[in-house]
Write a protein that holds these residues in place. Structure first.
Motif, PDB file in Angstrom:
ATOM      1  N   PRO A 216      45.262  48.613  26.849  1.00 29.53           N
ATOM      2  CA  PRO A 216      46.351  47.682  26.510  1.00 29.53           C
ATOM      3  C   PRO A 216      46.497  46.563  27.538  1.00 29.53           C
ATOM      4  N   GLY A 217      46.237  46.913  28.791  1.00 29.08           N
ATOM      5  CA  GLY A 217      46.369  45.903  29.850  1.00 29.08           C
ATOM      6  C   GLY A 217      45.308  44.829  29.816  1.00 29.08           C
ATOM      7  N   ALA A 218      44.275  45.024  29.000  1.00 34.91           N
ATOM      8  CA  ALA A 218      43.199  44.032  28.924  1.00 34.91           C
ATOM      9  C   ALA A 218      43.629  42.780  28.175  1.00 34.91           C
ATOM     10  N   SER A 219      44.780  42.831  27.497  1.00 32.87           N
ATOM     11  CA  SER A 219      45.225  41.675  26.701  1.00 32.87           C
ATOM     12  C   SER A 219      45.403  40.431  27.560  1.00 32.87           C
ATOM     13  N   ASN A 220      45.812  40.613  28.823  1.00 34.69           N
ATOM     14  CA  ASN A 220      45.982  39.448  29.705  1.00 34.69           C
ATOM     15  C   ASN A 220      44.646  38.766  29.969  1.00 34.69           C
ATOM     16  N   VAL A 221      43.609  39.576  30.195  1.00 32.72           N
ATOM     17  CA  VAL A 221      42.271  39.019  30.430  1.00 32.72           C
ATOM     18  C   VAL A 221      41.771  38.298  29.184  1.00 32.72           C
ATOM     19  N   VAL A 222      41.958  38.922  28.030  1.00 29.89           N
ATOM     20  CA  VAL A 222      41.525  38.318  26.761  1.00 29.89           C
ATOM     21  C   VAL A 222      42.217  36.982  26.543  1.00 29.89           C
ATOM     22  N   GLN A 223      43.525  36.949  26.783  1.00 30.69           N
ATOM     23  CA  GLN A 223      44.276  35.713  26.580  1.00 30.69           C
ATOM     24  C   GLN A 223      43.845  34.624  27.556  1.00 30.69           C
ATOM     25  N   GLU A 224      43.585  35.007  28.793  1.00 31.52           N
ATOM     26  CA  GLU A 224      43.166  34.040  29.801  1.00 31.52           C
ATOM     27  C   GLU A 224      41.816  33.420  29.427  1.00 31.52           C
ATOM     28  N   LEU A 225      40.881  34.245  28.994  1.00 30.81           N
ATOM     29  CA  LEU A 225      39.572  33.738  28.589  1.00 30.81           C
ATOM     30  C   LEU A 225      39.681  32.862  27.344  1.00 30.81           C
ATOM     31  N   SER A 226      40.535  33.269  26.414  1.00 33.34           N
ATOM     32  CA  SER A 226      40.733  32.473  25.196  1.00 33.34           C
ATOM     33  C   SER A 226      41.332  31.112  25.531  1.00 33.34           C
ATOM     34  N   ASN A 227      42.300  31.106  26.420  1.00 37.27           N
ATOM     35  CA  ASN A 227      42.919  29.838  26.832  1.00 37.27           C
ATOM     36  C   ASN A 227      41.889  28.920  27.482  1.00 37.27           C
ATOM     37  N   PHE A 228      41.051  29.511  28.334  1.00 38.87           N
ATOM     38  CA  PHE A 228      40.024  28.718  29.017  1.00 38.87           C
ATOM     39  C   PHE A 228      39.066  28.089  28.008  1.00 38.87           C
ATOM     40  N   LEU A 229      38.590  28.863  27.058  1.00 39.59           N
ATOM     41  CA  LEU A 229      37.638  28.351  26.071  1.00 39.59           C
ATOM     42  C   LEU A 229      38.277  27.310  25.163  1.00 39.59           C
ATOM     43  N   ASN A 230      39.576  27.425  24.932  1.00 37.03           N
ATOM     44  CA  ASN A 230      40.279  26.392  24.163  1.00 37.03           C
ATOM     45  C   ASN A 230      40.393  25.093  24.952  1.00 37.03           C
ATOM     46  N   GLU A 231      40.615  25.224  26.252  1.00 36.77           N
ATOM     47  CA  GLU A 231      40.776  24.038  27.099  1.00 36.77           C
ATOM     48  C   GLU A 231      39.454  23.315  27.316  1.00 36.77           C
ATOM     49  N   TYR A 232      38.341  24.062  27.318  1.00 35.94           N
ATOM     50  CA  TYR A 232      37.028  23.472  27.588  1.00 35.94           C
ATOM     51  C   TYR A 232      36.074  23.811  26.432  1.00 35.94           C
ATOM     52  N   PRO A 233      36.215  23.090  25.307  1.00 35.35           N
ATOM     53  CA  PRO A 233      35.442  23.409  24.095  1.00 35.35           C
ATOM     54  C   PRO A 233      33.935  23.221  24.255  1.00 35.35           C
ATOM     55  N   GLU A 234      33.493  22.508  25.302  1.00 31.95           N
ATOM     56  CA  GLU A 234      32.058  22.330  25.502  1.00 31.95           C
ATOM     57  C   GLU A 234      31.432  23.530  26.221  1.00 31.95           C
ATOM     58  N   ARG A 235      32.245  24.434  26.712  1.00 26.76           N
ATOM     59  CA  ARG A 235      31.740  25.589  27.458  1.00 26.76           C
ATOM     60  C   ARG A 235      31.532  26.793  26.536  1.00 26.76           C
ATOM     61  N   THR A 236      30.574  27.624  26.908  1.00 28.48           N
ATOM     62  CA  THR A 236      30.370  28.915  26.257  1.00 28.48           C
ATOM     63  C   THR A 236      30.370  29.982  27.346  1.00 28.48           C
ATOM     64  N   ILE A 237      30.379  31.245  26.920  1.00 27.04           N
ATOM     65  CA  ILE A 237      30.331  32.335  27.902  1.00 27.04           C
ATOM     66  C   ILE A 237      29.321  33.388  27.447  1.00 27.04           C
ATOM     67  N   GLN A 238      28.838  34.140  28.413  1.00 25.13           N
ATOM     68  CA  GLN A 238      27.991  35.307  28.127  1.00 25.13           C
ATOM     69  C   GLN A 238      28.638  36.510  28.781  1.00 25.13           C
ATOM     70  N   ILE A 239      28.940  37.523  27.976  1.00 25.08           N
ATOM     71  CA  ILE A 239      29.582  38.742  28.459  1.00 25.08           C
ATOM     72  C   ILE A 239      28.503  39.791  28.689  1.00 25.08           C
ATOM     73  N   GLU A 240      28.426  40.304  29.905  1.00 25.84           N
ATOM     74  CA  GLU A 240      27.403  41.283  30.256  1.00 25.84           C
ATOM     75  C   GLU A 240      28.066  42.591  30.693  1.00 25.84           C
ATOM     76  N   GLY A 241      27.690  43.694  30.021  1.00 27.38           N
ATOM     77  CA  GLY A 241      28.269  44.984  30.343  1.00 27.38           C
ATOM     78  C   GLY A 241      27.351  45.811  31.236  1.00 27.38           C
ATOM     79  N   PHE A 242      27.948  46.568  32.177  1.00 28.88           N
ATOM     80  CA  PHE A 242      27.202  47.407  33.111  1.00 28.88           C
ATOM     81  C   PHE A 242      27.912  48.764  33.247  1.00 28.88           C
ATOM     82  N   THR A 243      27.136  49.810  33.508  1.00 27.31           N
ATOM     83  CA  THR A 243      27.694  51.140  33.729  1.00 27.31           C
ATOM     84  C   THR A 243      27.151  51.708  35.034  1.00 27.31           C
TER      85      THR A 243
END
Length: 286
Positions: free
Chosen positions: A183-210
């Protein structure tokens, strides 16, 4: 058009190009070395010394400011900024000297022709100055946008790496052995969403590790599911899925030992790589 007028015309056209070119921003510290070399050549050119002393002096002042900031270990972007100005001022001094020399030659021509030519060149110089001003304003706008982006990434605690800006999230998104967002991940999700809205020319790559607990295939699948889960959460916030790539590396590329819990906790992470201004993400080379 006789030779003297051709010389004048060529000098002015070249000067116009140089003035327009003043808009390009500096890229790296070697720009100071280039500016120093350009200035040394110019100050040993008698034509420039005689025909463009004011422009040459302006180049010297900008160069000295860049050197002083460099000696004082100041911010590299200011070193580059004044080095860039010095280099462009040196070029302008060189072309101004050619222009003034050509004008001197024209001065020996017939008086009426001189008046017509000078008026025409003056109009061109005004137009070139306006274009140069607009180009410099565009540079300042670009620099301001770059500074805003840097501040935004700093707020997100993204760090500079050889691949660009990287945001590393450890144990804040998922429980152990789970691909369900906390549930606490919602802040991270919102922050990333806001960033991508502010900078529409940018993309991201999400990399998972264990960590290394479990089989290699299981860990790779788990890390991919985690990366995909974060992507879908961002997509649900209105961001296009085309702007988000995901990769599950599993237990590859550990950043700490897997021999103790502290190290394994560091290895259980998600890294988010921010693209460049063209939307390109630099891939891993090892």
């Amino acid at each position: 058009m006789d030779y003297s007028h051709k010389l004048l015309y060529g000098a002015i056209v070249t000067l116009s190009v140089i003035l327009i070119g003043c808009g390009g921003p500096p890229q790296n510290n070697p720009l100071l070395v280039q500016a120093e070399e350009s200035y040394r050549v110019a100050e040993n050119d008698s034509l420039i010394v005689m025909k463009a002393p004011v422009a040459l002096k302006e180049a010297e002042e900008a160069l000295e400011q860049s050197q002083q900031i460099w000696r004082e270990k100041g911010d590299a972007k200011y070193v580059e900024h004044y080095a860039y100005i010095a280099q462009q001022k040196t070029k302008i001094a060189r072309e101004t000297a050619k222009l003034n020399a050509a004008q001197d030659e024209v001065g020996r021509a017939e008086a009426e022709r001189q008046r017509v030519l000078i008026e025409a060149r003056r109009a061109e110089a005004v137009a070139a100055e306006q274009r140069a001003k607009e180009a410099l304003e565009e540079v300042e706008k670009t620099r301001s946008e770059a500074e805003d982006l840097a501040n935004r990434l700093s707020e997100m605690e993204a760090k500079q790496s050889e691949r660009g800006m990287v945001l590393t999230l450890r144990d804040v998104l998922f429980d152990f052995d789970s691909a369900n967002l906390k549930p606490g991940a919602s802040n991270v999700v919102q922050e990333l969403s806001n960033f991508l809205n502010e900078y529409p020319e940018r993309t991201i790559q999400i990399e998972g590790f264990t960590d290394s607990v479990g089989s290699e295939e299981y860990n790779r699948t788990l890390s991919q599911r985690r990366a995909d889960a974060l992507k879908m959460a961002i997509v649900r916030n209105g961001i296009s899925a085309q702007r988000i790539q995901t990769i599950g590396y599993g237990e590859q590329y550990p950043v700490a030992t897997n021999m103790n819990e502290a190290g394994r906790q560091q290895n259980r992470r998600v890294e988010i790589i921010i693209s460049d201004e063209n939307g390109v993400v630099t891939q891993r080379n090892q």
